[in-house]
Motif scaffolding. Structure first.
Motif, short mmCIF file in Angstrom:
data_model
loop_
_atom_site.label_atom_id
_atom_site.label_comp_id
_atom_site.label_asym_id
_atom_site.label_seq_id
_atom_site.Cartn_x
_atom_site.Cartn_y
_atom_site.Cartn_z
N ASN A 1 0.82 -1.21 0.00
CA ASN A 1 0.00 0.00 0.00
C ASN A 1 0.86 1.27 0.00
O ASN A 1 0.58 2.23 -0.73
CB ASN A 1 -0.93 0.00 1.21
CG ASN A 1 -2.03 -1.04 1.09
OD1 ASN A 1 -2.34 -1.49 -0.02
ND2 ASN A 1 -2.60 -1.44 2.21
N THR A 2 1.89 1.25 0.84
CA THR A 2 2.80 2.42 0.89
C THR A 2 3.52 2.60 -0.43
O THR A 2 3.64 3.73 -0.94
CB THR A 2 3.82 2.23 2.03
OG1 THR A 2 3.12 2.13 3.27
CG2 THR A 2 4.78 3.41 2.09
N ASN B 1 2.60 1.63 -3.44
CA ASN B 1 1.69 2.10 -4.50
C ASN B 1 1.35 3.57 -4.34
O ASN B 1 1.06 4.26 -5.32
CB ASN B 1 0.41 1.26 -4.48
CG ASN B 1 0.65 -0.13 -5.03
OD1 ASN B 1 1.58 -0.35 -5.81
ND2 ASN B 1 -0.16 -1.08 -4.60
N GLN B 2 1.38 4.07 -3.11
CA GLN B 2 1.05 5.47 -2.87
C GLN B 2 2.22 6.41 -3.13
O GLN B 2 2.04 7.54 -3.60
CB GLN B 2 0.55 5.64 -1.43
CG GLN B 2 0.02 7.03 -1.13
CD GLN B 2 -0.54 7.14 0.27
OE1 GLN B 2 -0.65 6.14 1.00
NE2 GLN B 2 -0.91 8.34 0.67
N PHE B 3 3.45 5.93 -2.83
CA PHE B 3 4.57 6.86 -2.85
C PHE B 3 5.71 6.46 -3.80
O PHE B 3 6.39 7.34 -4.35
CB PHE B 3 5.17 7.02 -1.44
CG PHE B 3 4.23 7.64 -0.45
CD1 PHE B 3 4.00 9.00 -0.45
CD2 PHE B 3 3.56 6.86 0.49
CE1 PHE B 3 3.14 9.59 0.46
CE2 PHE B 3 2.70 7.42 1.40
CZ PHE B 3 2.48 8.79 1.40
N LYS C 1 6.74 7.88 -7.58
CA LYS C 1 5.71 8.83 -7.99
C LYS C 1 6.31 10.12 -8.53
O LYS C 1 5.75 10.77 -9.40
CB LYS C 1 4.78 9.14 -6.81
CG LYS C 1 3.97 7.96 -6.34
CD LYS C 1 3.14 7.36 -7.45
CE LYS C 1 2.34 6.17 -6.97
NZ LYS C 1 1.72 5.41 -8.09
N ASP D 1 4.56 16.73 4.14
CA ASP D 1 3.14 17.08 4.25
C ASP D 1 2.96 18.50 4.83
O ASP D 1 3.92 19.19 5.14
CB ASP D 1 2.42 16.03 5.12
CG ASP D 1 0.99 15.79 4.65
OD1 ASP D 1 0.39 16.76 4.13
OD2 ASP D 1 0.50 14.67 4.81
#
Length: 445
Positions: free
Chosen positions: A115-116, A118-120, A123, A211
């Motif tokens: 999950n991590t 695929n998100q970061f 990118k 962030d």
């Protein structure tokens, strides 16, 4: 070069087969296909045409990682005595720590969940497609994964040291991923050290996500032997009200290419990039700094200064892109170079691409020699030529050092810069580089 490409492609295939069930498989496969198609950059690539890569890409390198057992208590990084939490990546694949901070997550990137990833993962870097990024994605053997939870304030710097100890020439692919949550304050020191006398080519890639309302300082020092090379890429995404202040200290390398790309994605984000570089003998140093202003009310500043001696040459490519929506942007870019000989060369290419109409942007570049009047003034007051020369060169880069707000780093960098200017880092008897006798004969005389 073609043999190295084949070796790396074969190794990437082995990684894909070994991690057949891993979430990295699809990333590696796509990157390998692209790398096999385009290979390493060459003179036809405008962004790489001023760099002489052949000398370093035609060497024989091993690409197979070896297990690394090393007592970190017997090692001291050149940026030492920082009172930092220390994390070591040994031979690109094993992480050990000293004084770890329990508030953060640090692990080998190979252990990160799907999950991590695929998100970061990949990118930001995928926007800068070149052979080094592709081979890194296809064949990396490890690296730091760092996650700073929301609302984390870390006063003590975090120091991440990639430590290499190989028995043969080595081509290393290291991949790092840093995720900083909301409302954080963190200072990170990145170092690369080697215990080996052999040549190596380090191809490192780091993606950083910062962030909202967070502040990060990032320090990176380069100090490798004259027969080794480093291509280092850092890609940063910043959200609303975030600030990233980065420093590059490039003291020594046979060839050094540094890429820093920053995307300002949230309003009131601020990017500050500072660097100093030194090159002598036949060294090559190439800095590429790009900032994308994507939304309104953001600011950026770049200041890079270089001192070039002997037959060395430096390259600076600076680019500020202001999108149509990025009104009220404030951006500046400065690159200044001093050439100490007639054969030293510096190429400076500052660029602005502005598509908004309410902005305040500037850039400037200079390439020149030491101020003869200032040199004469100091000598007229009893200061020797060498001492006066050193004082002026130190003052030239002093503007960058004065922006360091961590006293321990400021003192250490100041000391290393003085040694570099005094020639102590290339004095074979006191050199902090760990050259073999044969290498000394080849590089220093």
């Amino acid at each position: 070069m073609s043999d190295l490409k084949k070796i790396l492609s074969k190794f990437a295939v082995e990684r894909i087969l070994k991690e057949e069930s891993s979430c990295f498989k699809s990333f590696r496969q796509k990157a390998l296909e692209e790398f096999d198609r385009i290979g390493f950059p060459d003179k036809k690539d405008e962004n790489w045409q001023d760099l002489k890569l052949d000398k370093f890409l035609t060497k024989n390198y091993s690409v197979q990682p070896i297990s690394g057992n090393f007592d970190i208590n017997n090692f001291s990084c050149e940026l030492n005595y920082m009172n930092a939490h220390e994390y070591y990546l040994i031979n690109s694949n094993k992480i050990v720590s000293k004084g770890a901070d329990s508030n953060i997550v640090v692990k080998n990137i190979l252990e990160v969940g799907e999950n991590t990833l695929n998100q970061f993962f990949n990118k930001i870097a995928k926007s800068d497609k070149n052979g080094f990024n592709l081979v890194n994605t296809a064949a990396f053997t490890g690296g730091f994964f760092i996650k700073i939870p929301d609302n984390t304030n870390i006063e003590i710097p975090l120091q991440f040291i990639a430590l290499n100890n190989y028995q043969e020439n080595y081509f290393s692919n290291v991949r790092n991923l840093i995720i900083i949550g909301k409302n954080c304050n963190v200072k990170i020191i990145q170092c690369e050290d080697t215990l080996s006398n052999n040549d190596y080519f380090l191809n490192s890639l780091t993606e950083v996500f910062v962030d909202e309302n967070s502040y990060m300082e990032l320090y990176k020092m380069y100090n490798i032997s004259n027969s080794s090379a480093s291509v280092s890429s850092i890609y940063i995404n910043q959200e609303r009200n975030s600030t990233v202040k980065s420093f590059s200290f490039e003291l020594n390398a046979g060839l050094l290419r540094s890429n820093i790309l920053t995307n300002l994605n949230g309003q009131n984000a601020e990017s500050l990039s500072y660097g100093i570089y030194f090159a002598d003998k036949q060294q090559q140093i190439d800095n590429n700094v790009k900032v994308n202003h994507i939304v309104p009310n953001c600011s950026s500043e770049q200041i890079f200064k270089g001192i070039i001696d002997d037959m060395a040459h430096s390259i600076f490519n600076g680019l500020i892109v202001v999108d149509r929506e990025a009104q009220k942007t404030a951006a500046s870019q400065i690159n200044r170079n001093i050439l100490l000989t007639d054969k030293a060369r510096a190429i400076s290419k500052p660029f602005l691409e502005i598509y908004a109409d309410d902005v305040k942007c500037s850039h400037g570049a200079t390439i020149g020699q030491l101020d003869e009047n200032a040199l004469f003034y100091l000598q007229a007051r009893g200061i020797s030529f060498e001492k006066a020369r050193m004082l002026l060169l130190h003052a030239f880069v002093g503007e960058i050092i004065s922006k360091i707000k961590i006293d321990a780093i400021s003192v250490r960098i100041n000391d290393l810069v003085k040694k570099r200017l005094n020639g102590e880092l290339s004095d074979c008897k006191s050199c902090i580089l760990r050259c073999s006798d044969a290498q000394i004969d080849k590089d220093c005389h």
